[in-house]
Motif scaffolding. Structure first.
Motif, PDB file in Angstrom:
ATOM      1  N   CYS A  16      35.406   6.550  51.307  1.00 51.07           N
ATOM      2  CA  CYS A  16      35.222   6.893  49.642  1.00 51.07           C
ATOM      3  C   CYS A  16      36.713   6.790  49.452  1.00 51.07           C
ATOM      4  O   CYS A  16      36.902   6.293  48.066  1.00 51.07           O
ATOM      5  N   LEU A  31      37.646   4.455  46.170  1.00 51.83           N
ATOM      6  CA  LEU A  31      38.309   5.018  44.956  1.00 51.83           C
ATOM      7  C   LEU A  31      39.843   4.633  44.578  1.00 51.83           C
ATOM      8  O   LEU A  31      39.946   4.636  43.340  1.00 51.83           O
ATOM      9  N   LEU A  52      39.090  10.761  42.042  1.00 54.56           N
ATOM     10  CA  LEU A  52      38.054  10.970  41.593  1.00 54.56           C
ATOM     11  C   LEU A  52      37.478  11.784  40.244  1.00 54.56           C
ATOM     12  O   LEU A  52      36.580  11.318  39.455  1.00 54.56           O
ATOM     13  N   VAL A  80      34.890  10.543  37.373  1.00 51.42           N
ATOM     14  CA  VAL A  80      33.625  11.227  37.289  1.00 51.42           C
ATOM     15  C   VAL A  80      33.774  12.531  36.466  1.00 51.42           C
ATOM     16  O   VAL A  80      32.840  12.951  36.026  1.00 51.42           O
ATOM     17  N   ALA A 114      25.747   7.420  41.306  1.00 51.42           N
ATOM     18  CA  ALA A 114      27.150   6.840  41.319  1.00 51.42           C
ATOM     19  C   ALA A 114      27.452   6.155  40.082  1.00 51.42           C
ATOM     20  O   ALA A 114      28.341   6.367  39.303  1.00 51.42           O
ATOM     21  N   LEU A 135      31.155   6.639  39.403  1.00 51.19           N
ATOM     22  CA  LEU A 135      31.787   6.365  40.547  1.00 51.19           C
ATOM     23  C   LEU A 135      31.647   5.164  41.111  1.00 51.19           C
ATOM     24  O   LEU A 135      32.391   4.244  41.749  1.00 51.19           O
TER      25      LEU A 135
END
Length: 260
Positions: free
Chosen positions: A114, A118, A150, A154, A174, A179
């Motif tokens: 992740c 990102l 992150l 978001v 997501a 995301l």
């Protein structure tokens, strides 16, 4: 370069594949160490206009860092510091690329996986995708820079939910929270991802990379033009692509941009 990382190019699009399908593409320390040089080479390749990052196989983008290494590579604070520096350098190298980057996420995208997703500009995922950031399950602390990426996507409340719980975020969630940028059926994900990448490759690359740089500055807090952004904008008028774009518009044909 380790076989765990593979680079291929088709036309103007390069693909970087995390190639450990037997472990759901868990990321080894050696892979993090190799990434900055690999990404630098892609960024410097004049034939490449867009990078797609993906995982091998069908089960995962990446299931996170390879925890089986942790007793050796993160045995204590000193070795953990070195490990974290390697991870940060890899994520920085991806985030700082001048060229657009797209993470193609199928299945699990967890932890370190992740983190890499990102660091890409965009995230295209399939309906089976599951995102999770899991330091709270391991007694670890997510870095400020990774947390910042992150939060930028978001917002603070959703970031807290993801980090506090360590829980999985499905593709629909997501997409709603930012995301993910595109959700496709599993058998359509590659077509949509590479279709978009190839489309971006047909655009004026000076404009694309300038847009990426200006967005980066805005996210970092810049609110007004300075000398650098003014020069960046004005210099576009001196490029052959600007002249070609005007000619193509007047001649009612697709432009043939050449700046790389």
């Amino acid at each position: 370069m380790s076989d765990d990382l593979q680079v291929e190019r088709s036309g103007s699009v390069a693909t970087l594949t995390l190639n450990r399908p037997e472990s759901r593409n868990a990321i080894r320390l050696e892979m993090y160490r190799d990434l900055p040089a690999i990404l630098r080479g892609i960024d410097e390749d004049p034939l490449v206009k867009v990078l797609v990052v993906r995982g091998a196989g069908t089960k995962a983008f990446a299931a996170g860092a390879d925890i089986s290494e942790f007793r050796d590579v993160r045995a204590d604070a000193e070795s953990a510091r070195s490990y974290n520096e390697q991870v940060a350098a890899a994520e920085h190298a991806l985030e700082d690329m001048a060229k657009p980057t797209v993470a193609m996420v199928h299945g699990y995208c967890v932890g370190g996986g992740c983190g890499l997703a990102l660091a890409c500009d965009l995230r295209f995922c399939d309906t089976a995708a599951r995102f999770a950031i899991t330091p709270a399950k391991l007694g670890l602390v997510y870095s400020l820079e990774s947390t910042r990426r992150l939060v930028d996507l978001v917002g603070p409340a959703q970031a807290k939910w993801i980090l506090f719980s360590g829980g999985q975020v499905d593709a629909g969630h997501a997409l709603r929270t930012g995301l993910a940028d595109v959700v496709a059926e599993p058998d359509e994900l590659a077509e949509q991802t590479y279709g978009f990448a190839e489309l971006v490759g047909t655009r004026a690359q000076f404009s694309v990379r300038a847009a990426k740089e200006i967005v980066r500055r805005i996210v970092a807090g810049q609110r007004a033009d300075d000398e650098e952004t003014t020069d960046l904008r004005n210099s576009s008028f001196d490029t052959e692509d600007y002249a070609e774009g005007v000619r193509a518009f007047l001649e009612k044909r697709p432009p043939r941009f050449t700046w790389s």
